[in-house]
Design a protein around this motif. Structure first.
Motif: not given
Length: 187
Positions: A55-60, A100-103, A131-138, A142-150
């Motif tokens: 998980s990205n946690q840029s709030g830190i 480390c930060r996705k992607p 998320d998909m880009e990070a998985a692919g690069a690694a 990758a499996v995408l589960v879209p939400t309202h922000v996708t």
């Protein structure tokens, strides 16, 4: 699966995938699992696969959260959804240029290393394109589960798109079982 053919772990994005996304959440009492998250995780665990959170946690980096607050929220996630074998978070902001930060693939690679597996033996489930880009690069599936922000272009670019978390897990377990059947077939 990947080059080795065997799925050994399923890694998950936290916000918007396992739990309802509350931007920069530092309050454990606000953690609410996504619908079907516990059942999906139980299926993965019953199949004998390791689980992890990436998980990205840029709030830190932005000064909106402390590491202690993120850890408290992560602890609450485990209280609600069970223990995960590995947690990897990126505390950096987008402008920090970390790997480390996705992607970028760093957290997924680190999670696989911590589990003692190759990235090709892992799948990553997330809700956005990075998320998909990070998985692919690694080198992970990758499996995408879209939400309202996708965004629509993220859905279009994804190789595997699931209706919800349970569907994503079903797809992965079905693929893993097909791969095992092919490997076990007489030659």
């Amino acid at each position: 699966m990947g080059a080795t053919g065997t799925l050994k772990a399923v890694l998950f994005d936290r916000d918007g995938t396992l739990v309802v996304d509350v931007p920069y959440n530092g309050e454990p009492q606000l953690v609410q699992p996504m619908e079907g998250a516990l059942e999906a995780l139980q299926k993965v665990r019953r199949a004998g696969l390791a689980t992890g959170v990436v998980s990205n946690q840029s709030g830190i980096a932005r000064g909106l959260l402390s590491l202690d607050q993120v850890m408290a929220v992560n602890h609450r996630v485990e209280q609600l959804l069970g223990m995960f074998e590995v947690w990897k978070i990126c505390p950096h902001g987008p402008e920090d240029g970390c790997d480390c930060r996705k992607p970028a693939p760093g957290m997924i690679l680190d999670a696989c290393s911590a589990l003692g597996i190759e990235p090709s033996e892992a799948a990553y489930i997330g809700d956005i394109g990075s998320d998909m880009e990070a998985a692919g690069a690694a080198g992970a599936l990758a499996v995408l589960v879209p939400t309202h922000v996708t965004r629509p272009e993220e859905i279009e670019a994804a190789g595997i798109v699931a209706d919800d978390l349970g569907h994503a897990v079903d797809i992965l377990l079905s693929m893993a079982s097909e791969t095992r059947a092919t490997e076990d077939a007489p030659v």
